[in-house]
Design a protein around this motif. Structure first.
Motif, PDB file in Angstrom:
ATOM      1  N   ARG A 195       5.698  -3.742  28.026  1.00  0.00           N
ATOM      2  CA  ARG A 195       4.562  -3.328  27.870  1.00  0.00           C
ATOM      3  C   ARG A 195       4.083  -2.577  29.198  1.00  0.00           C
ATOM      4  O   ARG A 195       3.452  -1.350  29.382  1.00  0.00           O
ATOM      5  CB  ARG A 195       3.596  -4.208  27.635  1.00  0.00           C
ATOM      6  N   LEU A 196       4.667  -3.136  30.399  1.00  0.00           N
ATOM      7  CA  LEU A 196       4.269  -2.557  31.646  1.00  0.00           C
ATOM      8  C   LEU A 196       5.007  -1.332  31.883  1.00  0.00           C
ATOM      9  O   LEU A 196       4.686  -0.511  32.611  1.00  0.00           O
ATOM     10  CB  LEU A 196       4.522  -3.670  32.767  1.00  0.00           C
ATOM     11  N   GLY A 197       6.466  -1.528  31.556  1.00  0.00           N
ATOM     12  CA  GLY A 197       7.355  -0.470  31.901  1.00  0.00           C
ATOM     13  C   GLY A 197       7.618  -0.200  33.353  1.00  0.00           C
ATOM     14  O   GLY A 197       7.877  -1.230  34.139  1.00  0.00           O
ATOM     15  N   PRO A 198       7.197   0.845  34.086  1.00  0.00           N
ATOM     16  CA  PRO A 198       7.281   1.153  35.565  1.00  0.00           C
ATOM     17  C   PRO A 198       6.321   0.358  36.364  1.00  0.00           C
ATOM     18  O   PRO A 198       6.236   0.220  37.562  1.00  0.00           O
ATOM     19  CB  PRO A 198       7.375   2.529  35.739  1.00  0.00           C
ATOM     20  N   LEU A 199       5.251  -0.023  35.576  1.00  0.00           N
ATOM     21  CA  LEU A 199       4.009  -0.694  36.318  1.00  0.00           C
ATOM     22  C   LEU A 199       4.461  -2.002  36.747  1.00  0.00           C
ATOM     23  O   LEU A 199       3.466  -2.676  37.302  1.00  0.00           O
ATOM     24  CB  LEU A 199       2.779  -0.746  35.414  1.00  0.00           C
ATOM     25  N   ARG A 200       5.531  -2.419  36.546  1.00  0.00           N
ATOM     26  CA  ARG A 200       6.110  -3.843  37.186  1.00  0.00           C
ATOM     27  C   ARG A 200       5.980  -3.583  38.699  1.00  0.00           C
ATOM     28  O   ARG A 200       5.846  -4.670  39.342  1.00  0.00           O
ATOM     29  CB  ARG A 200       7.437  -3.979  36.896  1.00  0.00           C
ATOM     30  N   THR A 201       5.949  -2.428  39.250  1.00  0.00           N
ATOM     31  CA  THR A 201       5.833  -2.074  40.470  1.00  0.00           C
ATOM     32  C   THR A 201       4.791  -1.095  40.829  1.00  0.00           C
ATOM     33  O   THR A 201       4.653  -0.246  40.079  1.00  0.00           O
ATOM     34  CB  THR A 201       7.014  -1.767  41.180  1.00  0.00           C
ATOM     35  N   LEU A 202       3.686  -1.327  41.730  1.00  0.00           N
ATOM     36  CA  LEU A 202       2.470  -0.466  41.996  1.00  0.00           C
ATOM     37  C   LEU A 202       2.866   0.292  43.352  1.00  0.00           C
ATOM     38  O   LEU A 202       2.672  -0.745  43.955  1.00  0.00           O
ATOM     39  CB  LEU A 202       1.431  -1.321  42.058  1.00  0.00           C
ATOM     40  N   ARG A 203       3.007   1.376  43.433  1.00  0.00           N
ATOM     41  CA  ARG A 203       3.421   2.019  44.812  1.00  0.00           C
ATOM     42  C   ARG A 203       2.170   2.572  45.467  1.00  0.00           C
ATOM     43  O   ARG A 203       2.269   2.976  46.745  1.00  0.00           O
ATOM     44  CB  ARG A 203       4.622   2.707  44.593  1.00  0.00           C
ATOM     45  N   ASN A 204       1.132   2.910  44.698  1.00  0.00           N
ATOM     46  CA  ASN A 204      -0.091   3.832  45.128  1.00  0.00           C
ATOM     47  C   ASN A 204      -1.009   3.598  44.191  1.00  0.00           C
ATOM     48  O   ASN A 204      -0.948   3.031  43.150  1.00  0.00           O
ATOM     49  CB  ASN A 204       0.402   5.104  45.349  1.00  0.00           C
TER      50      ASN A 204
END
Length: 281
Positions: free
Chosen positions: A62-71
């Motif tokens: 569900r998160l996809g790339p939002l496992r990491t928040l860079r900005n």
């Protein structure tokens, strides 16, 4: 990395508005689910491990790339995905991280936990695999004050998540997951004070912690802030090596630096040797 104080002031406005919206949602929220099934089926260790792994896999998909928040843009994408409220502002707590909460699931719990009004209603089912109420993010910033509630410290990485439910003493939450008494702790009643986002506990008077339902006495607390009742709370932490996620009050799999956390989580007392009843699957 950190951001400038000017941008920090913008974050302050955004966070207070988000918190106010959450308070409004909680004041109007009501539970919709019917009574839970009173006949639980015990979980085997294998079934429990499989359930935790399924929960993880569904959430990561569900998160996809939002496992990491860079900005900030990626954090806004997380807001759009449903975790819209930074329940402690931008504070990163030691052993827990920075928290983002689902205001809809929060409102369902609060809406059925108001003393003398809705506290007698059946507990809504708010525990679903892959749909935690709270996400925990670890800051990877090399500098900055992680206790500042208005300045984010990018980048962040997902450390874990939490499922929460209306608290009924001695009765575990309804769920489509295989969790049991070792997984469920109590999140104490209290207020996330605004604008500081400080957490203040407001435990009811009782002979042993966890014996009282801990319903809300008021939706307009003093000091002002975001109130919540006592809740069931299962914290689940990622294993960086890819193994089965671990349940514990704080992340003891991988360290999370940050401000000292308050003593707001504990395992209930006062039920003797009788097993907790409820719905572990």
């Amino acid at each position: 990395m950190t951001i400038s104080r000017t941008r920090g002031r913008r974050w302050r406005t955004t966070l207070v508005v988000a918190a106010g919206a959450a308070l409004t949602a909680m004041q109007s929220g009501t539970g919709t689910a019917g009574p839970a099934d009173p006949a639980p089926v015990p979980c085997s260790d294998q079934a429990r491990a499989s359930s935790l792994e399924r929960d993880r896999d569904l959430l990561l998909a569900r998160l996809g790339p939002l496992r990491t928040l860079r900005n900030p843009a990626e954090m806004m994408s997380l807001v759009a995905a449903g975790w819209a409220v930074p329940s402690h502002g931008m504070v990163t707590y030691s052993g827990m991280g920075m928290t983002m909460a689902d205001p809809i699931l929060s409102a369902e719990i609060v809406g059925t936990s108001i003393a003398g009004v809705t506290s007698g209603l059946p507990a809504p089912q708010t525990v679903f695999a892959g749909r935690p109420l709270v996400l925990f993010y670890r800051s990877l910033a090399q500098s900055g004050d992680l206790a500042d509630p208005y300045v984010p410290h990018f980048p962040y990485e997902l450390a874990g998540w939490a499922h929460l439910a209306k608290y009924t003493p001695g009765v575990l939450p309804a769920s489509d997951m295989c969790l049991d008494a070792r997984d469920w702790a109590v999140h104490e009643r209290g207020v996330h004070v605004l604008p500081s986002f400080e957490m203040r506990m407001d435990p009811p008077t009782e002979s042993a912690r966890g014996q009282d339902p801990g319903a809300l006495e008021s939706l307009i607390p003093i000091p002002f802030g975001i109130p919540h009742p006592r809740m069931w709370d299962a914290h689940i932490w990622l294993d960086p090596a890819g193994g089965t996620p671990v349940t514990s009050l704080m992340d003891d799999v991988a360290p999370i630096d940050g401000a000292a956390a308050t003593d707001s989580f504990y395992y209930p007392e006062g039920f003797g040797d009788a097993p907790l009843s409820g719905h572990p699957h």
